[in-house]
Scaffold this active site. Structure first.
Site, PDB file in Angstrom:
ATOM      1  N   GLY A 228       5.537 -12.934 -53.415  1.00  0.00           N
ATOM      2  CA  GLY A 228       6.868 -13.357 -53.343  1.00  0.00           C
ATOM      3  C   GLY A 228       7.122 -14.724 -53.688  1.00  0.00           C
ATOM      4  N   GLY A 230       9.618 -18.310 -52.483  1.00  0.00           N
ATOM      5  CA  GLY A 230      10.739 -18.736 -51.595  1.00  0.00           C
ATOM      6  C   GLY A 230      11.193 -19.944 -52.040  1.00  0.00           C
ATOM      7  N   ALA A 231      12.028 -20.872 -51.135  1.00  0.00           N
ATOM      8  CA  ALA A 231      12.647 -22.009 -51.568  1.00  0.00           C
ATOM      9  C   ALA A 231      11.691 -22.894 -51.908  1.00  0.00           C
ATOM     10  CB  ALA A 231      13.687 -22.475 -50.454  1.00  0.00           C
ATOM     11  N   GLY A 233       8.273 -22.416 -52.771  1.00  0.00           N
ATOM     12  CA  GLY A 233       7.320 -22.215 -53.772  1.00  0.00           C
ATOM     13  C   GLY A 233       7.114 -20.750 -53.877  1.00  0.00           C
ATOM     14  N   VAL A 235       3.978 -17.898 -53.586  1.00  0.00           N
ATOM     15  CA  VAL A 235       2.863 -17.140 -52.732  1.00  0.00           C
ATOM     16  C   VAL A 235       2.173 -16.178 -53.579  1.00  0.00           C
ATOM     17  CG1 VAL A 235       2.068 -16.215 -50.588  1.00  0.00           C
ATOM     18  CG2 VAL A 235       3.990 -17.946 -50.800  1.00  0.00           C
ATOM     19  N   LYS A 250      -0.194 -20.757 -51.874  1.00  0.00           N
ATOM     20  CA  LYS A 250       1.233 -21.083 -52.091  1.00  0.00           C
ATOM     21  C   LYS A 250       1.245 -22.260 -52.937  1.00  0.00           C
ATOM     22  CE  LYS A 250       5.390 -21.505 -49.706  1.00  0.00           C
ATOM     23  NZ  LYS A 250       6.193 -21.350 -48.421  1.00  0.00           N
ATOM     24  N   ASP A 340       6.746 -19.722 -31.962  1.00  0.00           N
ATOM     25  CA  ASP A 340       7.289 -18.504 -32.725  1.00  0.00           C
ATOM     26  C   ASP A 340       6.291 -17.487 -32.658  1.00  0.00           C
ATOM     27  OD1 ASP A 340       9.280 -17.288 -34.191  1.00  0.00           O
ATOM     28  OD2 ASP A 340       8.577 -18.274 -36.191  1.00  0.00           O
TER      29      ASP A 340
END
Length: 496
Positions: A228, A230-231, A233, A235, A250, A340
């Site tokens: 996938g 993302g903002a 980079g 992966v 990444k 988290d």
């Protein structure tokens, strides 16, 4: 850091010792005994709270009923302040990773939260129904009660200068946000670096070239499968030609990163955190403006896939809790807080290995789409995160308890609620109800009791829980393999 959560919302608050041209430091004592009165009133017609910035009140009134606001006004106020702060942070998100959190970062976060409320209130109209004053003691939210009628809530709330009835003070005290751990009378002293400590982009590149592996990543790695983008980079899975092992990589385009020094700091952090129950950093490679960060690949995916699709036995839950606690204990020994802990951030190997991640190299890409796209999910948060009371390492223990509920029920409490309502319920109700409580063994019940104590002093530490009798029933990790395979089959996922 995204998964279902806003992975990265607090990343900018991570504090790492930076490279200094000037070693001078300034000792700055944070303000003590500062009181800010935020007069929150109840609307005569609707019974709802007023006194915070109007957009915040609209969100509050849309999701928390008048009865709930009346019953737990302090929880409602703290929930909306915390929720809106998180949303503001999300707007400004641009860092590549979510670093582990330090007490210093939490202090900065608390102060930024105060500043946000001040800023928003400063821009309120002079005609708004607000009264904010300052004195010199503790933070106070004063809730003024006015006669109410049983009417339907009025949409949107109107502020006017209508004369109010005599006020009944139902003051609810907000804890001093500068106090995080230590004795109540102490205020931590922040060590603030001079402004000239910030590195230029060229200095960051120079340092990255120094610490990165000199191999050409485009030659060394064979790209196998994209996971996938993302903002920060892309992966993907790759095969390392050095040993034919599969790794998660990444690829970060540094030209798109506004704060490159954060990347440098966080790479250094990753290199220092190596443990059998953490998804470990392997190496970093720099090729022109692209930084490749190689991490361990956990080919079993996230624990989320298992908990949402398969029923786990207590012995399997105990095994996952034990491995996760070992990671938490390690982080706490390093003076850091994960903040988290949840099934999205626990990755599994096909051999049953259990590893905690926090940096989003895989977990935020391969999870359930609905859970990925939710911003700012608070469902695993300890009450003190919302109320800012006695905020420290034990937030991870609460989150572990919520993750154990995930393994029982398939999802955390309040998952069907909006993030703001979930925050309110966490602050107002404390420990959530566990539907199948009576079906749990006495040891499991006691383990959950020790995780989910609202009073932080009564909540167990990671090391105490590692010695808990519940973990003695832990099954072998290889018993997780059939669960992983079943979940992958249902979800049509694999890492080949």
């Amino acid at each position: 850091m995204s998964g279902r959560s806003n992975r990265g919302v607090f990343g900018k608050l991570f504090s790492k010792k930076q490279h200094n041209k000037d070693d001078r430091v300034t000792e700055i004592g944070m303000p003590t005994n500062v009181k800010r009165h935020i007069h929150v009133s109840k609307n005569l017609e609707t019974g709802m709270l007023e006194g915070l910035p109007a957009p915040w009140l609209r969100v509050l009134n849309a999701q928390i009923t008048p009865a709930e606001q009346n019953e737990n006004p302090d929880a409602a106020i703290k929930a909306v302040i915390f929720h809106m702060y998180r949303m503001e942070r999300e707007k400004a998100l641009d860092e590549p990773f979510k670093p582990f959190v330090t007490p210093e970062a939490i202090t900065k976060e608390d102060l930024e939260m105060k500043k946000l409320v001040d800023h928003k209130n400063a821009h309120q109209s002079q005609d708004s129904d607000l009264s904010i004053g300052q004195s010199s003691e503790d933070d106070v939210v004063q809730i003024d009660s006015f006669p109410q009628r049983q009417t339907m809530p009025a949409a949107p709330i109107k502020h006017n200068l209508k004369k109010k009835e005599p006020q009944l003070d139902l003051s609810a005290v907000l804890e001093d946000l500068t106090l995080i751990g230590g004795e109540p009378e102490e205020s931590p002293i922040m060590r603030k670096k001079e402004i000239n400590s910030t590195l230029t982009d060229e200095e960051v590149y120079e340092e990255l070239r120094r610490i990165c592996n000199k191999d050409d990543p485009y030659v060394r790695f064979e790209r196998v499968k994209d996971l996938g983008a993302g903002a920060s980079g892309v992966v993907f899975i790759a095969i390392d030609s050095k040993d034919n092992s599969k790794v998660a990589i990444k690829d970060i385009d540094l030209t798109k990163q506004s704060k490159k020094e954060l990347i440098l700091n966080e790479i250094n952090v990753l290199k220092d955190f190596n443990h059998k129950n953490l998804v470990n950093f392997l190496d970093a490679f720099l090729s022109f403006d692209h930084l490749w960060v190689a991490m361990e690949l956990l080919d079993g995916g996230s624990l989320t896939d298992v908990v949402t699709e398969v029923i786990m036995k207590e012995g399997q839950i105990a095994a996952v809790c034990r491995e996760t606690l070992q990671a938490i204990s390690f982080l706490h020994s390093k003076g850091t807080i994960h903040r988290d802990i949840k099934s999205d951030n626990v990755l599994l190997g096909m051999d049953g290995s259990v590893k905690v991640t926090d940096f989003g190299f895989c977990a935020n890409i391969v999870g359930d789409e609905k859970r990925q796209t939710m911003v700012g999910t608070p469902y695993w948060m300890a009450p003190e995160v919302v109320t800012r009371k006695q905020y420290g390492k034990k937030v991870d223990i609460w989150s572990l308890g919520i993750m154990a509920i995930e393994m029982i029920e398939g999802e955390p409490p309040y998952m069907k609620e909006t993030p703001l309502r979930a925050l309110y319920l966490i602050a107002a109700l404390g420990r959530p109800k566990i539907p199948r409580w009576e079906n749990l063994s006495p040891n499991f019940q006691d383990f959950l009791d020790k995780c989910l104590q609202v009073d932080v002093d009564l909540r167990a530490t990671a090391d105490e829980l590692l010695a808990h009798p519940f973990l003695e029933c832990a099954m072998e990790l290889k018993t997780l393999t059939p669960l992983i395979k079943a979940a992958q089959k249902i979800l049509h996922k694999n890492y080949d």
